[in-house]
Structures are given as structure tokens and as C-alpha cells.
Write an enzyme that holds these catalytic residues in place. Sequence first.
Site, short mmCIF file in Angstrom:
data_model
loop_
_atom_site.label_atom_id
_atom_site.label_comp_id
_atom_site.label_asym_id
_atom_site.label_seq_id
_atom_site.Cartn_x
_atom_site.Cartn_y
_atom_site.Cartn_z
N SER A 1 28.63 31.17 -35.43
CA SER A 1 29.87 31.46 -34.88
C SER A 1 30.96 30.16 -35.20
O SER A 1 30.58 29.15 -34.76
CB SER A 1 29.64 32.00 -33.46
OG SER A 1 29.43 30.93 -32.50
N GLY B 1 35.25 33.49 -36.77
CA GLY B 1 34.39 34.59 -36.55
C GLY B 1 32.79 34.52 -36.81
O GLY B 1 32.58 33.18 -36.49
N GLY C 1 29.62 34.26 -27.05
CA GLY C 1 28.48 34.11 -27.97
C GLY C 1 27.49 34.99 -27.14
O GLY C 1 26.88 35.80 -28.19
N ASP C 2 27.20 35.37 -25.96
CA ASP C 2 26.38 36.25 -25.54
C ASP C 2 26.63 37.57 -25.74
O ASP C 2 25.74 38.48 -26.24
CB ASP C 2 26.26 36.22 -24.11
CG ASP C 2 25.86 34.60 -23.53
OD1 ASP C 2 25.25 33.95 -24.28
OD2 ASP C 2 26.51 34.40 -22.26
#
Lengths: 310, 310
Positions: free
Chosen positions: A218, A223, A249-250
Site C-alpha cells: 500500500s 493505492g 490498512g486493516d
Amino acid sequence: MIVTVTLNAALDVTYHVPRLTAHATHRVSDVTARPGGKGLNVSRVLAALGHETVATGLAGGRTGEALREGMAAAAPGVTDALMTVRGETRRTVAVVDAASGDTTMFNEPGPLVGAEEWAAFLRRYAELLDGARAVALCGSLPPGLPVGAYAELVRAARTAGVYVLLDTSGEALRRGIAARPDAIKPNADELAQLTGLTEPLRASGEARRRGARAVVASAGPAGLLAVAEEGVWQAPVPERLEGNPTGAGDSAVAGLLSGLAEDLPWPDRLARAVALSAATVLAPAAGEFDHKAYERLLPLTEVTEGHKAA
Amino acid sequence: MIVTVTLNAALDVTYHVPRLTAHATHRVSDVTARPGGKGLNVSRVLAALGHETVATGLAGGRTGEALREGMAAAAPGVTDALMTVRGETRRTVAVVDAASGDTTMFNEPGPLVGAEEWAAFLRRYAELLDGARAVALCGSLPPGLPVGAYAELVRAARTAGVYVLLDTSGEALRRGIAARPDAIKPNADELAQLTGLTEPLRASGEARRRGARAVVASAGPAGLLAVAEEGVWQAPVPERLEGNPTGAGDSAVAGLLSGLAEDLPWPDRLARAVALSAATVLAPAAGEFDHKAYERLLPLTEVTEGHKAA
């Protein structure tokens, strides 16, 4: 069923102060506390997407109780399979400065976990793998755990035939990757720290040589870049975002695993991960996602095969 | 028996960080937590001096439980008569910067206390006054309590014929003093804020005109100035001190009240307050006192009648 593992869960506390001044005394005007920990966030998003998910990991002491109570209230669809440890679950304290809007973070180290507690967790984990479609191993390790803890969890998942995604950093990532996880999801910094390379495609290739079967890197507005056996794809964020990146991120991990569980091909998993991640940045509360924004952004997210260097 | 009242008790948490940087993320290397609150400190010192003491006030939630558990361990001689409230006891977080040694404080506001909880506390307090020799009312008020809460407690003590010392600041002090407490123990700042006067003798006289029967004003190295019906006394700190002043004022209160309970005259009470206060600055742990230093400093502390302006 998708299992998430959070070995160093946290109660995330936010303090609001008029202005942060080093070495001064501050009256905190407002205190909020919510369950934190990357795996718990992944489970929360999975449950919101309608997936069956079990959150395991370690929790202890009064802060551990507060965390579990908060989870039951905030994420009723997530099955709580956290194991109780003797040590006290950590807090993170985010001090938000009303004058600048900036945040100063204090992260406690977490409970000291004993060897017999870790052995008990491994038994619990093995039971949960039975019947799981995928498992996400998320975040830092608390004190007392062997630095190879994630490698052990990766190996157990592979032995059980369960898809395993590892989302951690530093030495825990370095050691975990050698056990050949199906995927890792580093951000640009974590990937550079792991490989010593800053160009994402080359760094992802290097991470694969070190053991990761697929790398989903990421890079904020750029993106996600996925480098897997099946090919290379890139999915930029479809529009400029203003918001709080906490938990983005999760949400990407939840997107990837939900897509996997639905047997979607890589490009669709990636699009889902990018749209969920963006919808998390746009949500008013840190670590949640805006459902309407997700539905709007998903069809706008374009996934292209191959990778153009910036 | 001496009663102390802590309406806004706290769990005092200390974080150690290598260097504090505003708007950055810090890994906290070490976390400690100990029961805090001025009245609890006063009771701890009284118990160490061999006095029977009861600590009352309000405590709630998991932090309240941790506070009481810590009290039982750290101050076994203090009778815990805290009343449980629904809200969560506050934490204070002291961030100690290893690079400079400086401390940055974050003080949570405390639990929101309901009217019926306050009424229940008044009943508990009235019961405790029966049989008490003196009561110390200490520290800030939690949200939800009327600003005249201390005035109510002062009046109840006076009605019961119990000596009452008020140690608070700001509006709570301004309102409390009008109910005619037997003594107040402001520091120089609190006294100046209350009276608008900076010269200690004149400011103490003004505080007496506003209702305090005696004023014991603390001014760091200048020690204590007592202005009472019986006379005026001054007691400087007998030697230069290096250390942590946290809790020094609470030890002074304990010194004054223990002397009162032993029917000592003003000069002896004052000497005890100064020596205990100094021995608290010299103790390695904040808010405790060094018994040997106390015994050494007590005979060195000179109390003179009258007041010389600086």
C-alpha cells in the site's frame, strides 16, 4: 469463516486538549476509549461485509475486560475468541491538539506474555484453524513472545491448509515471511525497511524471494500494488481523499480476505481492498468505514494489469 | 480518627519515553500506575505516622477498582471508605522525557457524578464525621458536583463539631471558604488567585476575612506561614532541597492534622508540616516521604513568631 489474530490488542484512548505544550500540565476536556488492534479492526469490517469472522489473540487485566466489552458493543457480529492472559492489555493514548488538529501518540508496550500462555494460545489457534477459510495475523508482538511467533502461526496455518495473510512490520515481519505466508500487506515504509529497496515492484519481488507468496503493497493515494504468482496488478485510489487514515490498512486486509473467501479473482479483491480502504479514510470515526462511500467508490476503482514505475 | 475526603481521586499513570516530540508517535518503554488523589496521600502519611485514618470520597469503574486495589496494597493502614459511583475514576498521565527529565501532564476530568450519588455521599460523610477528630477536604471537584460542594461539607463538619481543613483551589476554594473552615492550606498561587494579593501576610489576612479561621500558606523553599486567631508563625524549610515536590502539600496537611490530633500547639504543628513536606520532596518515589529525613529535619525546623515581609 475468517480468523483474525491480534496478539497485542489495545484500548485506544483519545484525549482532547486545547493545545499541546511539551512539559506543561493539560486538562483533558474529553476522553473516549474504543477497542483497538489491527486484527479486531479487520474482523469488524469483515462482519460489516456479512462475513463470519472470529477474532482471537490475547487480552488481559482490566483494560482487556474493557476492550472485550467494547468489542461486544461495537462489533456484535464478531465472535470473541480472545484468550485471557495474566498481563494487562495495553492502552494507546492519542492526544488531539485542538489548535493544530495534530495528534501526539503514546503507545504502551503491552502485557508480558509467559511461555505457557503462548503454548495455550497455539492450542486455541490450532482449534480455530479447523474450519477456517483464511487467517489474518495482525500487528505488533507483545513483550515476552518469541520474535518468531508469527512464523510459528504461519506454519500452523499452512499445515492446516488455511490461507494466511501476515500484516506486521520490522523483525516480526522479517521472521514471519520466511515461513512462507500466502500474502503480506506492507506499506511503503515497511516494505522498504524489509527489503532495503524503495521501488515498489522491485521491493515486492524481493519480498517474494524471501518467502511471501504474494505481496500487496500500500502506498497511500497511489493505492495498492499486488505482486503474485498469477500476475501483477495496480489499483490507485479513485479520488483525492481528505480524512483520517487510521484503520485504512486493516480495511484493505478485510477487502482482500473477503474477496478471497468469495473466490473472487485478484483484480476484484484488489478493487474491494482499495474502495474499503478509501471509505475508511472518509469515515468520521477513525477505523470505521463509510458504507455509502464504499458502494460509490467500488465501481470507480480501476485495476490495471502490470505496473508502471512512477 | 482523621477523615480525608477525595472527591476526584485518580489513578496516576507514568509513561517513560526517550524524548517527547509534539505530534509524533512514541513507544512508551515503561508504564507504572499508583493510586493518586490528595486526600489519599494525606491518609497515607497519617497512617505512616501511626494515626487512625479513614479515606472517603468517590471512585468508580475499572479505574476506581484499580485505585482501591492499589490503595490496599500501598497503604494498608488506611481504612478505605470510598463510595462507588457509576462514572469512571479519572487517570492522570505523566509523560517523563528521559532526554530532559521534564514531565508533561494530562489530567482527565473525572467521573460525571449524579445528584443522587452526591446525596448518598453526604449521608456516608455524616456517618464518618461521628467520631472524627478532624477532616481534610482535598483536591478538585469531578464534573457534575455543585461548585458549592465543599461549602456543604465544611458546614456539615462544623455542625458536627469536627475540625475541618480545606485544601482546594479556584472557585471550589472561593465557595468553600465562605462556609468558614477551620483552616485552608493554599500555595502562593492559589492564595493570590483567591485574594488578588501577592504579599502572603496581607493575602492570608484577606482569606481570613473571607471566612477561613486560619490560613497556612505554603511557598516552596520559604516554607509555611500560619495566620490564625492565636497568632502568626513562619517556618522556613531548614535546608535547600532537590527532589520531586509532588505530594509535599499533602504531607504538610497530614503534619498539621496529626499535630492537631495530638493537641500540639501551632508552632509544633507547623514544624511537623514543614519537616514532612521536605521529607516528601527528598523521597525517591513521588508522594511518599523519607522517614529518616523527616526525623533528621524535624529538630532543625525553626518556627518564629510574627512575619517578616520578604
